[in-house]
Design a protein around this motif. Structure first.
Motif, mmCIF file in Angstrom:
data_model
loop_
_atom_site.group_PDB
_atom_site.id
_atom_site.type_symbol
_atom_site.label_atom_id
_atom_site.label_comp_id
_atom_site.label_asym_id
_atom_site.label_seq_id
_atom_site.Cartn_x
_atom_site.Cartn_y
_atom_site.Cartn_z
ATOM 1 N N ARG A 40 -6.161 -1.509 -4.432
ATOM 2 C CA ARG A 40 -6.884 -2.918 -4.610
ATOM 3 C C ARG A 40 -6.944 -3.311 -5.996
ATOM 4 N NH1 ARG A 40 -12.259 -3.409 -1.070
ATOM 5 N NH2 ARG A 40 -13.323 -2.403 -2.624
ATOM 6 N N PHE A 91 0.782 -1.154 0.065
ATOM 7 C CA PHE A 91 -0.115 0.176 0.029
ATOM 8 C C PHE A 91 0.976 1.226 -0.001
ATOM 9 C CE2 PHE A 91 -2.130 3.510 2.205
ATOM 10 C CZ PHE A 91 -2.901 3.717 1.731
ATOM 11 N N LEU A 115 -6.237 -1.301 6.591
ATOM 12 C CA LEU A 115 -5.864 -1.590 5.221
ATOM 13 C C LEU A 115 -6.053 -2.942 4.769
ATOM 14 C CD1 LEU A 115 -2.753 0.524 4.796
ATOM 15 C CD2 LEU A 115 -4.621 0.970 3.604
ATOM 16 N N LEU A 156 -6.533 4.229 -2.831
ATOM 17 C CA LEU A 156 -7.068 3.250 -2.345
ATOM 18 C C LEU A 156 -7.553 2.176 -3.463
ATOM 19 C CD1 LEU A 156 -8.804 4.738 0.625
ATOM 20 C CD2 LEU A 156 -7.174 2.800 0.849
ATOM 21 N N PHE A 190 -9.888 -3.683 4.261
ATOM 22 C CA PHE A 190 -10.016 -3.176 2.744
ATOM 23 C C PHE A 190 -9.453 -4.113 1.506
ATOM 24 C CE2 PHE A 190 -8.519 -0.594 -0.896
ATOM 25 C CZ PHE A 190 -10.067 -0.121 -1.427
ATOM 26 N N ARG A 192 -8.430 8.553 -2.303
ATOM 27 C CA ARG A 192 -9.326 7.830 -2.655
ATOM 28 C C ARG A 192 -8.898 6.784 -3.923
ATOM 29 N NH1 ARG A 192 -12.999 6.152 -6.501
ATOM 30 N NH2 ARG A 192 -15.105 5.107 -5.941
ATOM 31 N N PRO A 249 -14.040 2.217 -1.256
ATOM 32 C CA PRO A 249 -13.020 2.964 -0.738
ATOM 33 C C PRO A 249 -13.378 4.066 0.065
ATOM 34 C CG PRO A 249 -13.127 2.535 -3.169
ATOM 35 C CD PRO A 249 -13.962 1.882 -2.683
ATOM 36 N N ALA A 295 -13.133 2.676 3.515
ATOM 37 C CA ALA A 295 -11.883 2.639 3.706
ATOM 38 C C ALA A 295 -11.195 4.038 4.429
ATOM 39 C CB ALA A 295 -10.841 2.097 2.835
ATOM 40 N N GLN A 296 -11.679 5.025 3.607
ATOM 41 C CA GLN A 296 -11.216 6.395 4.092
ATOM 42 C C GLN A 296 -11.569 6.687 5.378
ATOM 43 O OE1 GLN A 296 -12.917 8.219 0.093
ATOM 44 N NE2 GLN A 296 -10.990 9.685 0.573
#
Length: 425
Positions: free
Chosen positions: A244, A206, A399, A240, A402, A237, A409, A412-413
């Motif tokens: 992924r 990440f 993370l 992220l 996620f 965003r 996203p 996750a934010q």
């Protein structure tokens, strides 16, 4: 003749002159050899490449008059926990490994470590060490750790044979190029991305995406400044989302895989790329592979790609016993000396902490890293230099959720921002 030989020779000559001056009948018996300074050293370097590297420090310490007593504990978290338990329990090692990070700040604040200010002064650390490292190991004006390497945790390593099989002739120059490279590897029946599905490895990948896609400014706003607006921004965003996207390029065996087993996939040409710290080079080296021949490496995309700085250091638990203090200072001196630094880095995959070492043993990836480190604008502190361990752990949890669950996203934010709020005082 080296300095140790000169000292030994001088001592022998002085003893001989004293004996002659005293006369045959009064000549004293030779003094017994000095007892070596014993040092129990706790660390987590147990893989093939790591073991070969730390042996360089052990041999250098023994040659300098010490006796290295190895106490390896597999797993970084387990090793650090063992060290702290031993310190609290009154059975501390002479020295113990931590990352060059905020991991040992608590035990400094509790007065549980000896400083090594005199070693730092003799070694001119203020002048020769990168500021990113000094900022971590010097606390309230005192040096509490001896740094032993500079690692960059976000290198891209690739198999030259795998690239050739997929018809890839050039290293990717942008993030979009990189995704296209992974697509070509996948089409060729090769595992595109060698991945170890462990929390800390997910975080490394990440952060690599964050530094390359988000850029240093956003990265520092989030990790250094804890800027909640930056975390909730479209730019974060996008980081992220791109993180992924990499799930499409890993194999089913990735969950729980150790990092060196993921490296082995690249070494054996079964996988194309691994995003991992430069310690992975130790595994390539142990397999007889050479950078630029069997495998390639690049630290990011473009000539000004950020270079994330990380590393390892040894701390010295508090003691007033003179022989232990002497062992600690001798060990700190050996660990940071040019010769052992060069020998260690050549096997560990890291680059030395100091610029005045012989780099002829180092591979092209390491020489590339040394050149990049001369440009301070490219140096980017790794998150563990900026975050307390509890906060770093909380963000790892966000993370991994996620990565492994069907979170959006936006979710996750929000979780990322909440972790920052809950763990910032």
């Amino acid at each position: 003749m080296n300095q140790a030989t000169k000292v030994a020779g001088g001592a022998a000559a002085a003893a001989l002159m004293l004996a002659l001056a005293s006369g045959p009948s009064r000549a004293a018996a030779p003094a017994p050899p000095a007892e070596p300074l014993k040092a129990t050293v706790s660390h987590w370097w147990t893989s093939g490449g790591e073991s070969a590297a730390i042996r360089q420090f052990a041999d250098a310490f023994n040659a300098a008059g010490g006796k290295w007593i190895d106490q390896a504990v597999a797993g970084a978290d387990q090793s650090r926990a063992s060290t702290i338990n031993r310190i609290v329990g009154g059975n501390a090692p002479v020295a113990a490994q931590f990352n060059t990070s905020r991991q040992f700040r608590d035990i400094v604040d509790q007065g549980l470590l000896n400083n090594i200010d005199d070693v730092a002064a003799r070694g001119n650390w203020n002048a020769i060490l990168p500021q990113t490292i000094i900022d971590v190991i010097r606390i309230d004006g005192h040096y509490y750790a001896a740094p032993v390497d500079i690692h960059m945790p976000a290198w891209f390593f690739y198999s030259k044979k795998a690239f050739a099989r997929a018809g890839i002739k050039e290293e990717p120059r942008t993030w979009e190029d990189f995704l296209a490279t992974l697509d070509r590897l996948k089409a060729a029946g090769i595992i595109p991305l060698a991945f170890g599905g462990q929390v800390w490895q997910e975080k490394i990948v990440f952060d690599a995406v964050f530094a390359q896609v988000g850029g240093p400014e956003l990265y520092l706003k989030v990790y250094r400044d804890r800027d909640l607006n930056a975390i909730r921004s479209p730019a974060f965003r996008n980081v992220l989302v791109n993180f992924r996207k990499l799930r499409a390029y890993i194999d089913p065996g990735s969950p729980g895989r150790n990092w060196n087993d993921a490296t082995a996939l690249v070494v054996s040409n079964r996988a194309g790329v691994q995003i991992m710290g430069d310690w992975a080079k130790g595994e390539f080296s142990a397999a007889g592979q050479v950078a630029g021949r069997e495998f390639g490496c690049f630290p990011g995309f473009g000539p000004k790609a950020p270079y994330m700085v990380a590393g390892d250091a040894f701390v010295f638990p508090k003691t007033a016993k003179p022989h232990v203090v002497k062992a600690q200072k001798l060990l700190a001196t050996v660990l940071t000396s040019p010769g052992p630094q060069a020998a260690f880095s050549a096997r560990k995959g890291s680059i030395p902490i100091r610029p005045d070492v012989d780099t002829s043993q180092l591979d092209l990836c390491a020489r590339m890293g040394i050149a990049i480190m001369q440009d301070r604008t490219r140096q980017l502190p790794n998150p563990e230099m900026l975050l307390e361990p509890d906060l770093n752990g909380a963000l790892q949890d966000v993370l991994t959720n996620f990565w492994n669950r069907k979170q959006s996203p936006e979710q996750a934010q929000q979780a990322f921002a909440q972790a920052i709020q809950d763990n910032t005082w």
